[in-house]
Design a protein around this motif. Structure first.
Motif, PDB file in Angstrom:
ATOM      1  N   HIS A  69       0.819  -1.206   0.000  1.00 25.80           N
ATOM      2  CA  HIS A  69       0.000   0.000   0.000  1.00 25.80           C
ATOM      3  C   HIS A  69       0.858   1.262   0.000  1.00 25.80           C
ATOM      4  O   HIS A  69       1.936   1.312   0.596  1.00 25.80           O
ATOM      5  N   SER A  70       0.367   2.300  -0.688  1.00 27.16           N
ATOM      6  CA  SER A  70       1.003   3.614  -0.653  1.00 27.16           C
ATOM      7  C   SER A  70      -0.073   4.662  -0.378  1.00 27.16           C
ATOM      8  O   SER A  70      -1.125   4.646  -1.012  1.00 27.16           O
ATOM      9  N   ASP A  71       0.206   5.538   0.569  1.00 29.59           N
ATOM     10  CA  ASP A  71      -0.760   6.588   0.902  1.00 29.59           C
ATOM     11  C   ASP A  71      -0.822   7.676  -0.166  1.00 29.59           C
ATOM     12  O   ASP A  71      -1.819   8.383  -0.282  1.00 29.59           O
ATOM     13  N   GLU A  72       0.247   7.820  -0.941  1.00 29.51           N
ATOM     14  CA  GLU A  72       0.280   8.855  -1.956  1.00 29.51           C
ATOM     15  C   GLU A  72       0.695   8.268  -3.300  1.00 29.51           C
ATOM     16  O   GLU A  72       1.285   7.194  -3.358  1.00 29.51           O
ATOM     17  N   ARG A  73       0.359   8.996  -4.378  1.00 24.43           N
ATOM     18  CA  ARG A  73       0.708   8.513  -5.715  1.00 24.43           C
ATOM     19  C   ARG A  73       2.212   8.497  -5.908  1.00 24.43           C
ATOM     20  O   ARG A  73       2.896   9.487  -5.670  1.00 24.43           O
ATOM     21  N   LEU A  74       2.731   7.360  -6.309  1.00 24.86           N
ATOM     22  CA  LEU A  74       4.155   7.226  -6.626  1.00 24.86           C
ATOM     23  C   LEU A  74       4.400   7.267  -8.122  1.00 24.86           C
ATOM     24  O   LEU A  74       5.535   7.419  -8.560  1.00 24.86           O
ATOM     25  N   GLY A  75       3.330   7.123  -8.918  1.00 27.46           N
ATOM     26  CA  GLY A  75       3.492   6.943 -10.351  1.00 27.46           C
ATOM     27  C   GLY A  75       3.616   5.458 -10.654  1.00 27.46           C
ATOM     28  O   GLY A  75       4.001   4.666  -9.789  1.00 27.46           O
TER      29      GLY A  75
END
Length: 605
Positions: A69-75
């Motif tokens: 999971h990632s809380d923000e967009r990483l691309g």
């Protein structure tokens, strides 16, 4: 059993399909791989729908599934890299979660790498052999992108963007540190770098059917990927050859070529004759006026550092500025800028980040002041009606010269208005809570390279914001910048007057302001030490376009003006190195590896 194959599913807002995709992937892998030798990782990239919940639930009931999971967009590229680093398999695979590529190709993809025959495997929609239904709105940009990649980056592959790839872990990880893109261009850059490193790549045709709407923005992302191609082309083809010595040689060659071309129109014997007849009194006064600008430079630099939290004497900083500008005259690629950051670090303990930030602020005020002075003068002339043929032509009654002058003035006025608008945008961005420039760049492209450019601009604006946040400091630094560059222009006007040109004072001042400003802007390009040749060329073009003054006189005045300024700079630099006990060559050598983020050992006397 040991996990041999890790399949990563990059997921952004895939709540409608992710559960079915995971199930299909597990079933397909299980059809040709032993049980428990594979895993499926959902690389969830800052979703704002139910994708994280679905992925977590699936991972909780099947040990072969993992959720990253990632809380923000990483691309897309960033999400893939993060998941690959957490994967256990030696064969790393990814494909798009819409399953546009027929899954019966998965075994060929995996086994190409798992068998050890290839280091990289990728599906291709452009190799004959399978059916790839490409709608025109996708097919045309795709063909153009792949053609550009082959031509500019030397790739042998037909399709770089097919979301169906496998990598040997060791091979991929050997490339990742050099891969800069973190979005849609990521896999293209990996493929290009893999070819350059000599890795074995299997490109094979796949059956491909588009599913739903693409998440690629055909304006922003295609534009961004085009900029990435240019970035890689520069890195692979230009940067290795663009050494400081090569840059200086190329710049010098350009100046020599331009000079040879100018000999077809200008008698340089006449230029030397005109220079010999120049009134030495005016030249001496010009040198004195230019010398007055240097204490102002030191005081302005003191005010900038004060806003960054450092209190230093204007006398010491005037010497530092003298030495750095002398370095720019003697060495290519504006090496003197790093020298100044090095001197204030070594002598006063000011960290490199603050030293470079202060330089950035100074450069911003220089550019703003130069452009505002030139733009304001020209806009004022156009608005006041002084752009008539007789005014522009000075004492000449030649109608053709007058018309040329009028055209040049109109063009210059347009440039001035445009410049003032851009300056207003930068100042407004510096005074605002948000970066207006970043917002504008983001509308053009969401690509990571565009994001990097926006980040550079953001730091640039942030440095100005340190000073702009205080109205008193902004006014003080702005006023000193106006005084500095006004003295620079007055120096040029005095040198020009030494040649006894017959121009009205209004035309002389107006054209002088614009010519000197454009000449100084040309010096921004670090092609020759001190901008020698660039300043003279830009100055000459402007004055010849605006006035009937003979070109030989203009060239002589430009050369003498620049020579006076450079001689004053060199003399001040030599004196400052003696007073501060600094070796310029040692300072340049020690500062070569200095960056805004770096720290180096203290200067050793």
């Amino acid at each position: 059993m040991t996990v041999e194959v890790s399949v990563v599913l990059p997921a952004y807002n895939e709540e409608a399909t992710i559960e079915g995709t995971i199930g299909t992937t597990l079933d397909t892998l299980g059809s040709f791989l032993p049980e428990d030798t594979f895993e499926v990782i959902v690389a969830e990239d800052g979703c704002d729908d139910r994708t994280p919940e679905i992925a977590a639930r699936f991972a909780g009931r099947d040990h072969r599934v993992r959720h990253v999971h990632s809380d923000e967009r990483l691309g897309r590229g960033g999400a893939l890299v993060r998941a690959f680093r957490e994967a256990d398999g030696e064969t790393l695979v990814y494909f798009d979660t819409d399953l546009a590529t027929d899954m019966h190709h998965l075994e060929e993809l995996v086994e190409s790498v798992r068998s050890g025959e290839y280091d990289v495997a990728t599906g291709s929609r452009w190799i004959p052999g399978e059916v790839a239904d490409r709608p025109r709105k996708r097919g045309v940009p795709s063909r153009g992108f792949n053609t550009m990649t082959r031509l500019m980056l030397g790739s042998d592959l037909r399709d770089h963007q097919c979301g169906f790839k496998a990598f040997d872990r060791e091979a991929l990880f050997s490339l990742l540190d050099d891969v800069e893109d973190q979005h849609w261009f990521w896999d293209t850059e990996v493929l290009v770098r893999a070819q350059r490193e000599g890795y074995r790549i299997n490109e094979f045709p796949v059956r491909w059917t588009p599913k739903g709407d693409t998440k690629v923005d055909l304006v922003r992302d295609v534009f961004g990927m085009g900029s990435q191609i240019l970035r890689c082309w520069y890195e692979f083809s230009v940067k290795p050859r663009a050494t400081p010595r090569a840059t200086m040689a190329a710049g010098t060659l350009l100046v020599l070529v331009a000079t040879l071309l100018m000999t077809q129109y200008i008698d340089f014997g006449q230029v030397l004759e005109e220079m010999a007849q120049a009134d030495p009194t005016y030249v001496a006064v010009a040198a004195g006026v230019y010398l007055l600008s240097w204490p102002l430079r030191g005081a302005r630099y003191r005010d900038i550092l004060a806003e960054l939290g450092y209190r230093e004497s204007a006398r010491f900083l005037t010497g530092a500025v003298f030495i750095s500008q002398t370095g720019n005259l003697v060495f290519p690629a504006r090496a003197g800028d790093a020298v100044r950051a090095y001197i204030v670090k070594a002598r006063r303990g000011i960290p490199y980040p603050s030293g470079f930030a202060s330089l950035a602020v100074e450069r911003v005020f220089d550019l703003l002041t130069i452009t505002v002075l030139a733009g304001t003068v020209l806009v004022g002339l156009a608005a006041s009606g002084l752009a008539d043929p007789s005014a522009v032509g000075g004492v000449s009654g030649d109608l053709e010269s007058a018309e040329s002058g009028r055209t040049a003035l109109y063009v210059a006025a347009f440039v001035g208005v445009t410049t003032l608008c851009l300056v207003s945008l930068i100042v407004a961005s510096a005074r605002a809570e948000t970066n207006l420039v970043r917002r504008a760049v983001g509308r053009v492209s969401s690509d990571s390279y565009a994001d990097y450019v926006a980040g550079v601009i953001e730091r640039f604006v942030g440095d100005v914001q340190q000073v702009a946040s205080s109205r008193r400091a902004f006014a003080r630094v702005g006023a000193s910048s106006v005084a500095i560059w006004t003295l620079d222009v007055v120096t040029a006007l005095l040198v020009f007057t030494a040649f006894d040109v017959s121009l009205s004072p209004v035309v002389l001042v107006a054209v002088g302001f614009f010519a000197v400003s454009v000449g100084n802007l040309a010096k921004v390009l670090p092609l020759t030490p001190g901008g020698v040749g660039l300043y003279e060329g830009a100055f000459t073009l402007i004055v010849v376009a605006f006035t009937p003054v003979p070109s030989a006189v203009v060239v002589g005045a430009a050369v003498l003006d620049h020579a006076v300024k450079n001689l004053v700079t060199l003399a001040g630099g030599v004196v400052s190195t003696l007073l501060l006990n600094v070796s310029l060559t040692t300072a340049v050598e020690q500062s070569r590896d200095a960056t805004p983020e770096a720290e180096v050992p203290e200067y050793d006397d």
